[in-house]
Every structure is written in structure tokens, then in C-alpha cells.
Design an enzyme around this catalytic site. Structure first.
Site, mmCIF file in Angstrom:
data_model
loop_
_atom_site.group_PDB
_atom_site.id
_atom_site.type_symbol
_atom_site.label_atom_id
_atom_site.label_comp_id
_atom_site.label_asym_id
_atom_site.label_seq_id
_atom_site.Cartn_x
_atom_site.Cartn_y
_atom_site.Cartn_z
ATOM 1 C CE LYS A 266 -4.188 -1.728 0.144
ATOM 2 N NZ LYS A 266 -5.234 -1.401 -0.841
ATOM 3 C CG ASP B 292 -3.961 -0.786 -4.063
ATOM 4 O OD1 ASP B 292 -4.335 0.149 -4.798
ATOM 5 O OD2 ASP B 292 -4.752 -1.483 -3.385
ATOM 6 C CD GLU C 157 -4.999 -2.952 -6.815
ATOM 7 O OE1 GLU C 157 -6.065 -2.885 -6.169
ATOM 8 O OE2 GLU C 157 -4.183 -3.885 -6.681
ATOM 9 C CG ASP D 242 -9.589 -2.104 -6.702
ATOM 10 O OD1 ASP D 242 -10.750 -2.526 -6.901
ATOM 11 O OD2 ASP D 242 -9.094 -2.088 -5.561
ATOM 12 C CE LYS E 191 -10.451 -5.063 -4.135
ATOM 13 N NZ LYS E 191 -10.177 -3.971 -3.178
#
Length: 329
Positions: free
Chosen positions: A108, A139, A165, A191, A215
Site C-alpha cells: 500500500k 496499490d 494498482e 480497481d 472483487k
């Protein structure tokens, strides 16, 4: 798919609160509703801030997984990545140790209140821990503007990124960033531009991503997620929404159903929890997760039960979301 009566859902529902070992995107405790459906346990756990219309999509996924058979699969296990929250670099080793055998790590970055130097130190520590053969992806959750993203990817390129991402929030920004950094060979993954978009195919149509992250819960279930991947025509990575092991099993079912699966999936996040509702939790072993339903531990569900006030909050939310779905039918 027939929507079960609200009373049936309420009767089958339990609300739990899972403590995390490390704060993750501002969350220390993850609340979720787990439901014992006729086909097996399922999960309804939209994040607390989500409005009812968006949360109702997650209820569609919960009903599908709990009331219908799982789709045919192409594999019996799924390779998963480690997930490294926006922690200080000296804690990276401890986090990675919780992800047994994972050859890939997602890091992250662009955390609010931090600076690029924090991201560089964290990614460097992950690369050093993973070694040259390991795969490192980042991400940003749309946390950078276009110029910030370009600058950050230049600074992070030395760590041989597998992909970046959602570096920017909008599809237009992603498309322009992809054009600017094309020579660098860092693929762009979308995403939020898929799961939070009115048109989840727009990012593919715009040529704004090299792959998409899907997801199961946020997209309304396995069947819809599979249709999005087929229509987008891009490689897909299945990831979690910080689910319990029940929700992760839904994600594994989705990953196992994809005809092609070129990337390790972000479904190892049970390793971020200090406790879970299954025995054992669905954590990576040898970097993989098995395909199949999970067994819920009644004692764990009881121990992790929320207060009466929080249960009432979730039941009220369930009723409102059920109403949204009933009205749409």
C-alpha cells in the site's frame, strides 16, 4: 436469482467484529455480517461508510454465494499475494512472515498523512525481503493525481514493479498516465475504476489499464464478476475487500472460475486478522489457498459477536438493502 425473504436472512445472520493485527486503510476492527445459507456460509460486509444502493450490490453477492451452488472451476487452489499495509519499513518483515510461502507482495502506498519517502522506504524493504525473484506490486487506491503518480512511479521503478494498482482516481487520468509511462514497462491495474464505476468496462474501453482487479462482493457476486472480465477482455486479478474467511472463500471461488489466471490474487488478507470466524482461518499455506467452502467455528462466531447496538445497526442496514433489491425486481 430469487431474493430470500428478509426474515430468513435475519434468522440466519450473525454480526461479528474481527480485530486486525495492523491498521489497514484506517480500519482497526472489521465488522461483517455472516449468514448461513442453504448452499453454505456467505458474507455481507460492505464498508460502514457505503450508502445503501452500493451496499445492496454486496447483498446480491451474499445471496448468490449462500443460496446457489458454486460455479465450475478450472483449478483446485489459487496462488495469492502478501499484503503490506502502509506501515513503517522496519515492520515489513513481521507482516510478510504472516503470509506463508507467498512469492508476491502488494504494498500500500499514497496513504493519507504520509509522503513519497515513506512509500519508497516501505517498497525498498519489501523488495529486499522478497529478493530479486519475488514480485512486488503497489496499490495507491487512487491517492495520487496525474503528476504525483508519474513522479512516484519514476521513484519506485528501481524496485522492478509487477504493476501499479489504481495510481490515479479517474479513468482519464489512468489513460494519460499509461501513455506517459509506457516506456517504463510498468503495467497499470484498475480497481476502483471497475468496482465503484457505473460502467465497469469503461476503463478497458478507454485503454486506461493493462489489467483489472475484481472483487466478488463489490461487483455483485461471482457470476457478474466473470461477465465483467469476459467483456473487458483484459487479464484479471481477484482481490479481497478485507473479508472474513467466508468472503475470501467467495473470492477464491471467483478466481478458480476464471479461464485464465495469470497473476497471484489478493486473497491472503485473513493473515491481517488477529481472529477469524473459521477454524482454521483461510490463510496462505505455501502461497496458495484451497478452493471450497469453509467451516465456521460457532465458538469463534460467538466470541467475536458485536454489541446489541451494532447488531441492530447491521440488521437495519440489511433491511434497507433488502428493500433496495426488492424494489429493483
Amino acid at each position: 436469482m430469487t431474493l430470500p425473504p428478509l426474515a430468513e436472512l435475519v434468522e440466519r445472520a450473525h454480526v461479528v467484529a474481527l480485530p486486525l493485527t495492523t491498521r489497514f486503510r484506517g480500519v482497526d476492527v472489521r465488522e461483517a455480517m455472516v449468514i448461513e445459507g442453504p448452499a453454505g456460509w456467505t458474507e455481507f460486509s460492505p464498508f460502514l461508510e457505503y450508502a445503501d444502493d452500493e451496499a445492496a450490490v454486496w447483498l446480491t453477492a451474499a445471496v448468490e454465494f449462500g443460496w446457489l451452488p458454486s460455479p465450475p472451476t478450472h483449478r483446485d487452489s489459487v496462488a495469492v499475494n502478501a499484503t503490506v499495509p502502509a506501515i513503517s519499513s522496519d515492520r515489513v518483515g513481521d507482516v510478510l512472515a504472516r503470509f506463508d510461502g507467498c512469492r508476491t507482495a502488494k504494498v500500500k502506498v499514497a496513504e493519507r498523512g504520509q509522503v513519497l519517502g515513506d512509500d519508497i522506504a516501505r517498497v525498498r524493504a519489501v523488495r529486499e525481503a522478497m529478493g530479486p525473484e519475488g514480485r512486488v506490486r503497489i496499490d495507491a487506491n487512487g491517492g495520487w493525481n496525474l503528476d504525483e503518480a508519474e513522479h512516484a512511479l519514476h521513484a519506485l521503478a528501481e524496485f522492478d514493479l509487477e504493476y501499479a494498482e489504481q495510481p490515479c482516481a479517474s479513468v482519464d487520468e489512468l489513460a494519460e498516465l499509461r501513455r506517459r509511462i509506457g516506456y517504463m514497462g510498468i503495467p497499470i491495474a484498475a480497481d476502483e475504476s471497475v468496482r465503484k464505476a457505473d460502467d465497469p468496462i469503461a476503463v478497458a474501453r478507454a485503454g486506461a489499464a493493462d489489467l483489472i482487479v475484481i472483487k466478488a462482493q463489490p461487483l455483485g457476486g461471482v457470476a457478474r464478476a466473470l461477465s465483467i472480465v469476459a467483456e473487458a477482455g483484459l487479464p484479471a486479478v481477484v482481490s479481497s475487500a478485507l473479508d472474513t474467511s467466508i468472503g475470501l472463500a467467495m473470492g477464491v471461488a471467483l478466481a478458480a472460475s476464471l479461464p485464465e489466471l495469470d497473476y497471484d490474487c489478493g486473497l491472503g488478507t485473513a493473515s491481517l486478522f488477529a481472529a477469524d470466524v473459521t477454524a482454521p482461518p483461510l490463510r496462505p499455506a505455501g502461497g496458495r489457498l484451497p478452493v471450497g467452502r469453509v467451516s465456521v467455528d460457532p465458538a469463534a462466531v460467538a466470541a467475536l459477536a458485536v454489541s446489541d447496538d451494532r447488531r441492530r445497526w447491521w440488521l437495519d442496514r440489511l433491511e434497507r438493502c433488502h428493500g433496495v433489491l426488492a424494489a429493483s425486481r
